[in-house]
Write a protein that holds these residues in place. Structure first.
Motif, PDB file in Angstrom:
ATOM      1  N   PHE A  90       0.929  -1.601  -0.225  1.00  0.00           N
ATOM      2  CA  PHE A  90       0.367  -0.268  -0.160  1.00  0.00           C
ATOM      3  C   PHE A  90       1.005   1.634  -0.293  1.00  0.00           C
ATOM      4  N   TRP A  91       1.948   1.228   0.453  1.00  0.00           N
ATOM      5  CA  TRP A  91       3.180   2.342   0.343  1.00  0.00           C
ATOM      6  C   TRP A  91       3.464   2.437  -1.120  1.00  0.00           C
ATOM      7  N   SER A  92       3.613   3.570  -1.568  1.00  0.00           N
ATOM      8  CA  SER A  92       4.330   3.880  -3.353  1.00  0.00           C
ATOM      9  C   SER A  92       5.482   3.962  -3.010  1.00  0.00           C
ATOM     10  N   ASN A  93       6.305   3.956  -3.658  1.00  0.00           N
ATOM     11  CA  ASN A  93       8.166   3.660  -4.313  1.00  0.00           C
ATOM     12  C   ASN A  93       8.606   4.353  -3.669  1.00  0.00           C
ATOM     13  N   ARG A  94       8.525   5.858  -3.643  1.00  0.00           N
ATOM     14  CA  ARG A  94       8.599   6.921  -2.591  1.00  0.00           C
ATOM     15  C   ARG A  94       8.814   6.787  -1.177  1.00  0.00           C
ATOM     16  N   GLU A  95       7.366   6.408  -1.105  1.00  0.00           N
ATOM     17  CA  GLU A  95       7.596   6.298   0.059  1.00  0.00           C
ATOM     18  C   GLU A  95       8.502   5.285   0.884  1.00  0.00           C
ATOM     19  N   ARG A  96       8.344   4.269   0.464  1.00  0.00           N
ATOM     20  CA  ARG A  96       9.613   2.995   0.592  1.00  0.00           C
ATOM     21  C   ARG A  96      10.810   3.470   0.858  1.00  0.00           C
ATOM     22  N   ARG A  97      10.937   3.688  -0.326  1.00  0.00           N
ATOM     23  CA  ARG A  97      12.791   4.702  -0.330  1.00  0.00           C
ATOM     24  C   ARG A  97      12.646   5.339   0.438  1.00  0.00           C
ATOM     25  N   CYS A  98      11.696   6.530   1.493  1.00  0.00           N
ATOM     26  CA  CYS A  98      11.732   7.087   2.251  1.00  0.00           C
ATOM     27  C   CYS A  98      12.596   6.370   3.503  1.00  0.00           C
ATOM     28  N   ILE A  99      11.475   5.556   3.749  1.00  0.00           N
ATOM     29  CA  ILE A  99      11.288   4.631   4.535  1.00  0.00           C
ATOM     30  C   ILE A  99      12.479   3.769   5.460  1.00  0.00           C
ATOM     31  N   LEU A 100      13.818   2.840   3.557  1.00  0.00           N
ATOM     32  CA  LEU A 100      14.513   2.821   3.844  1.00  0.00           C
ATOM     33  C   LEU A 100      15.500   3.570   4.146  1.00  0.00           C
ATOM     34  N   LEU A 101      15.556   4.617   3.742  1.00  0.00           N
ATOM     35  CA  LEU A 101      16.558   5.363   3.983  1.00  0.00           C
ATOM     36  C   LEU A 101      16.417   6.557   5.406  1.00  0.00           C
ATOM     37  N   LEU A 102      15.334   6.083   6.177  1.00  0.00           N
ATOM     38  CA  LEU A 102      15.663   6.725   7.180  1.00  0.00           C
ATOM     39  C   LEU A 102      15.990   5.531   8.231  1.00  0.00           C
ATOM     40  N   HIS A 103      15.477   4.438   8.074  1.00  0.00           N
ATOM     41  CA  HIS A 103      16.489   2.924   8.682  1.00  0.00           C
ATOM     42  C   HIS A 103      17.510   3.454   8.702  1.00  0.00           C
ATOM     43  N   ALA A 104      18.224   3.017   7.576  1.00  0.00           N
ATOM     44  CA  ALA A 104      19.594   2.915   7.392  1.00  0.00           C
ATOM     45  C   ALA A 104      20.125   3.731   8.235  1.00  0.00           C
ATOM     46  N   LEU A 105      19.478   5.598   8.012  1.00  0.00           N
ATOM     47  CA  LEU A 105      19.828   6.279   8.740  1.00  0.00           C
ATOM     48  C   LEU A 105      20.634   6.050  10.135  1.00  0.00           C
ATOM     49  N   LEU A 106      18.902   6.106  10.819  1.00  0.00           N
ATOM     50  CA  LEU A 106      19.391   5.084  12.403  1.00  0.00           C
ATOM     51  C   LEU A 106      19.440   4.259  12.600  1.00  0.00           C
ATOM     52  N   LEU A 107      20.888   3.495  11.739  1.00  0.00           N
ATOM     53  CA  LEU A 107      21.088   2.178  12.103  1.00  0.00           C
ATOM     54  C   LEU A 107      22.759   3.011  12.113  1.00  0.00           C
ATOM     55  N   ALA A 108      22.617   3.510  11.086  1.00  0.00           N
ATOM     56  CA  ALA A 108      24.648   4.217  10.904  1.00  0.00           C
ATOM     57  C   ALA A 108      24.655   4.953  12.034  1.00  0.00           C
ATOM     58  N   GLY A 109      23.613   5.978  12.643  1.00  0.00           N
ATOM     59  CA  GLY A 109      23.638   6.783  13.699  1.00  0.00           C
ATOM     60  C   GLY A 109      23.869   5.959  14.941  1.00  0.00           C
ATOM     61  N   THR A 110      23.195   4.653  15.165  1.00  0.00           N
ATOM     62  CA  THR A 110      23.564   3.983  16.212  1.00  0.00           C
ATOM     63  C   THR A 110      25.123   3.095  16.254  1.00  0.00           C
ATOM     64  N   LEU A 111      25.097   2.558  15.437  1.00  0.00           N
ATOM     65  CA  LEU A 111      26.778   1.958  14.806  1.00  0.00           C
ATOM     66  C   LEU A 111      27.937   3.531  14.997  1.00  0.00           C
ATOM     67  N   ALA A 112      27.287   4.379  14.454  1.00  0.00           N
ATOM     68  CA  ALA A 112      28.531   5.040  14.810  1.00  0.00           C
ATOM     69  C   ALA A 112      28.756   5.989  16.280  1.00  0.00           C
ATOM     70  N   TYR A 113      27.312   6.098  17.273  1.00  0.00           N
ATOM     71  CA  TYR A 113      27.432   6.594  18.797  1.00  0.00           C
ATOM     72  C   TYR A 113      28.457   4.973  19.326  1.00  0.00           C
ATOM     73  N   GLN A 114      28.051   4.091  18.930  1.00  0.00           N
ATOM     74  CA  GLN A 114      28.358   3.265  19.633  1.00  0.00           C
ATOM     75  C   GLN A 114      30.264   3.277  19.868  1.00  0.00           C
ATOM     76  N   GLN A 115      30.752   3.134  18.366  1.00  0.00           N
ATOM     77  CA  GLN A 115      32.359   3.059  17.689  1.00  0.00           C
ATOM     78  C   GLN A 115      32.936   4.775  18.371  1.00  0.00           C
ATOM     79  N   TYR A 116      32.352   5.380  18.781  1.00  0.00           N
ATOM     80  CA  TYR A 116      33.111   7.244  19.235  1.00  0.00           C
ATOM     81  C   TYR A 116      32.048   7.471  19.907  1.00  0.00           C
ATOM     82  N   CYS A 117      31.836   6.683  20.872  1.00  0.00           N
ATOM     83  CA  CYS A 117      30.963   7.617  22.596  1.00  0.00           C
ATOM     84  C   CYS A 117      32.202   7.380  23.345  1.00  0.00           C
ATOM     85  N   THR A 118      32.551   8.533  24.525  1.00  0.00           N
ATOM     86  CA  THR A 118      33.115   8.338  25.360  1.00  0.00           C
ATOM     87  C   THR A 118      32.394   7.592  27.214  1.00  0.00           C
TER      88      THR A 118
END
Length: 714
Positions: free
Chosen positions: A430-458
């Motif tokens: 029921f999602w359009s291709n644009r909505e699906r791409r936005c969802i995938l991009l958002l999830h990728a940013l969340l995962l990348a942010g978590t990985l970066a935080y765990q790698q460089y947090c003090t």
């Protein structure tokens, strides 16, 4: 009629689901809990020997016993299994009556390491009878023992013809019960091929295809029935262990299922039936990986086929799509359990798996053929050797594996939601291709942010006193994520580097250490050093100033042979190594002249603004008398709490607020000794022990020091 069939399809899964929930919520206490009141007491046990578990070494025999009757003062209601050790020889099969003292099973309790407690629970292992007395032997061989004895004969034939190294690999793949060395296991794990080290779904699927090809002349319905009967017999030969049952179930799904939807429903049905049989398999990593990979093949394969370039040759494209679908489905499980991702897994599965499976099929056929079987086995061994050579090459490539570390649970939820959206399941269209791409991009940013935080947090400065049994190993992690390791422990039956230290560092997201300090050359302090240097990049290796016997010189040479480009030198008193702006490792006292044994132990200290730690190795009273020391916040007690160390004069100088004792549960030395505990109590030091708490974490922050035991956090 169609309406009745529809109701039946709904009613049967509903009933199965109800039974499954009932079984999950009514799980009996573990085998260990059932026998908890009997630890330390004499038991008389009657049971059947598991032939594949029988081992003989140094005049003793060990095995796993399926208990039939257990007596203490009265007969106990226990039908689980026990590990037993007997002086002399145990029969290969049949039933025995033993008398001995029940002991708790050993388990090393560390973050990221092998969860022995869960394994023992799934295997229904309740304890161990050590040095038991054999009272009676009943030679009658049970039906399931006959299959196990045939399995053992075939394994011995494979290993005799193919050689011990390659024979162990091939027999493990086709018959189960592999006795591989730790280096080969680590090699397969790095290549994403660990699932092939036992009877796997891939192997049985290919075996099914081989049987179908050989029975082409039989009509298809009867051919499927005959193949299922032969697969059931093969599963009996392999011992009906959980991995074999899972592989058999998935092969049956692929053999009997029709469309993708029907196969998906059948896979869920088989998984539910197996869990009704044994609910604890739900917590088993093998169960999760097997059915996760099968689900990926059923539901993700079309999306993976669309993703790959159409220009690829058909066999390569199909193999790549199958491997990618399975890998994507189980990726979070691999990160959760192994804390790393194999980037080379896709290539390894395409290049190595076909050759390895051909070798496995040849080994199985060769083991069964009486005449020309040895030639097939030797050819299978040659193919296995080529696979190991290429696997080693792949594993040594830069960034062949990426260490991830421990991730929060929401990361796995985000990943699977993104995977469902990417695969374009019908119920998400029921999602359009644009909505699906936005969802995938958002999830990728969340995962990348978590990985970066765990790698460089003090994080605060922390010392981890790992549970390595009767040995010493400490890992220091600074706020800037630098790592120092003091000693490596050492056990005869397993490598603490492979089973404890390397998995623990992966759990922290680390794949290298700045410093490895070895206090002295006792095996329980350096036994895993060579393995650790082979698996881990170490920048500096600090060796003790010890007078070497011939045996200890051999140990030193093995360590230096694995050091490679690591800077290695013998330490001297007063050396300082800056780990962080606020953390420094100081070598407080090193013998000026090389001395032998425990008295050669390097005395090292960790200094920071929040506190300090003194590491004593196995230093005894003789060295302690001549020392002039300051006070330290934490003391790692010398010689595992022996009464020959931690003298009152020494403790009066150090005055630790916290003392950590590293020792094994039920060790034969009686460590820690009561005299040492009384001396520590007299100076007001709080005592924590790895035999009681497992891995001990000591954290230094602005509020002071905090101490945690991993056994308490489980």
């Amino acid at each position: 009629m169609l309406q009745k069939t529809r109701y039946l399809r709904l009613f049967l899964p509903f009933m199965l689901l109800c039974i499954l929930f009932f079984r999950l919520f009514t799980v009996l206490p573990s085998a260990e809990q059932q026998l908890a009141a009997c630890f330390g007491r004499q038991l008389v046990v009657q049971g059947a020997v598991e032939p594949l578990s029988v081992r003989r070494q140094d005049g003793f025999s060990s095995a796993i016993l399926r208990c039939q009757k257990v007596y203490s003062d009265t007969e106990l209601a226990y039908s689980g299994r026990l590990r037993v050790s007997v002086k002399g020889e145990l029969p290969q099969a049949g039933c025995v009556v033993l008398k001995g003292t029940l002991e708790q099973l050993d388990s090393l309790r560390n973050p990221g390491g092998f969860d022995a407690a869960s394994y023992n629970r799934v295997q229904e292992l309740g304890g161990r009878l050590r040095k038991a007395q054999l009272l009676k032997t009943e030679p009658q061989v049970l039906w399931w023992q006959r299959f196990a004895l045939w399995n053992k004969k075939l394994s011995e034939r494979i290993e005799a013809a193919a050689g011990s190294e390659y024979g162990a690999l091939l027999s493990g793949m086709v018959l189960g019960g592999s006795r591989l060395d730790e280096e080969t296991r680590e090699l397969f794990t790095d290549n994403g091929l660990a699932h092939l080290l036992s009877v796997s779904g891939t192997h049985i699927v290919l075996f099914t295809g081989l049987l179908l090809a050989l029975l082409q002349w039989v009509p298809l319905p009867w051919r499927k029935v005959i193949v299922l009967i032969l697969l059931a017999a093969y599963a009996l030969l392999c011992g009906l262990r959980p991995p074999v049952l899972r592989a058999l179930a998935m092969s049956s799904v692929l053999l009997l299922g029709g469309s993708g939807a029907e196969r998906g429903r059948l896979l869920c049905l088989v998984a539910s039936l197996l869990l009704c049989l044994q609910p604890l398999w739900l917590a088993d990593i093998g169960f999760q990986l097997s059915f996760g990979a099968a689900a990926g093949l059923l539901w993700l394969l079309p999306a993976c086929q669309r993703l790959l370039p159409q220009a690829l040759p058909a066999p390569i494209g199909e193999a790549a799509a199958v491997s990618l679908a399975a890998q994507l489905a189980v990726l979070p499980l691999e990160v959760y359990y192994f804390h790393q991702i194999s980037l080379i897994a896709l290539v390894s599965n395409i290049v190595l798996v076909p050759v390895l499976e051909i070798a496995a099929q040849m080994a199985l056929v060769g083991a069964l053929l009486p005449l020309c079987g040895d030639y097939l086995l030797q050819l299978a061994a040659w193919l296995a050797a080529q696979v190991l050579t290429q696997a080693r090459f792949f594993a040594e490539l830069p960034y062949s594996t990426v260490v991830i570390g421990k991730l929060p649970a929401y990361c796995f939820v985000i990943y699977y939601v993104a995977l469902f959206v990417w695969a374009d399941f019908p119920w998400l269209q029921f999602w359009s291709n644009r909505e699906r791409r936005c969802i995938l991009l958002l999830h990728a940013l969340l995962l990348a942010g978590t990985l970066a935080y765990q790698q460089y947090c003090t994080l605060p400065l922390a010392c981890y006193f790992l549970d390595v049994g009767q040995g010493d190993c400490t890992v220091i992690v600074t706020p800037s994520q630098r790592v120092a390791i003091i000693d490596t422990g050492g056990l005869k039956n397993l490598s603490t580097a492979t089973r404890v230290i390397t998995p623990f560092l992966r759990y922290l997201g680390k794949r290298e250490a700045d410093i490895l300090l070895l206090s002295h050359y006792d095996f329980d302090h350096v036994g895993a050093a060579a393995d650790l240097l082979r698996q881990l990049r170490v920048k500096k290796l600090l060796l003790p100033n010890e007078a070497l016997t011939e045996e200890r010189q051999r140990v030193q040479q093995e360590i230096l042979a694995q050091a490679g480009r690591t800077q290695a030198h013998v330490v001297q008193s007063g050396e300082r190594y800056t780990l962080d702006d606020n953390a420094e490792l100081v070598l407080v006292d090193v013998p000026q002249q090389a001395v032998p044994g425990n008295e050669a132990s390097t005395l090292a200290a960790l200094h920071s603004a929040q506190g300090s730690v003194l590491f004593t190795g196995d230093m005894g009273e003789e060295r302690e008398r001549g020392l002039q020391l300051q006070q330290y916040t934490v003391l790692k007690a010398g010689h595992h709490g022996s009464h020959y160390s931690s003298s009152m004069e020494f403790l009066e100088q150090v005055r630790p607020r916290l003392t950590v004792i590293s020792c094994g549960r039920g060790n034969r030395y009686g460590h820690p000794h009561q005299e040492t505990l009384e001396r520590l109590q007299a100076i007001g030091s709080n005592v924590v022990r790895t035999d009681e708490l497992g891995c001990i974490k000591v954290v230094f922050d602005a509020e002071g020091i905090k101490c945690y035991g991993y056994a308490d956090l489980q």
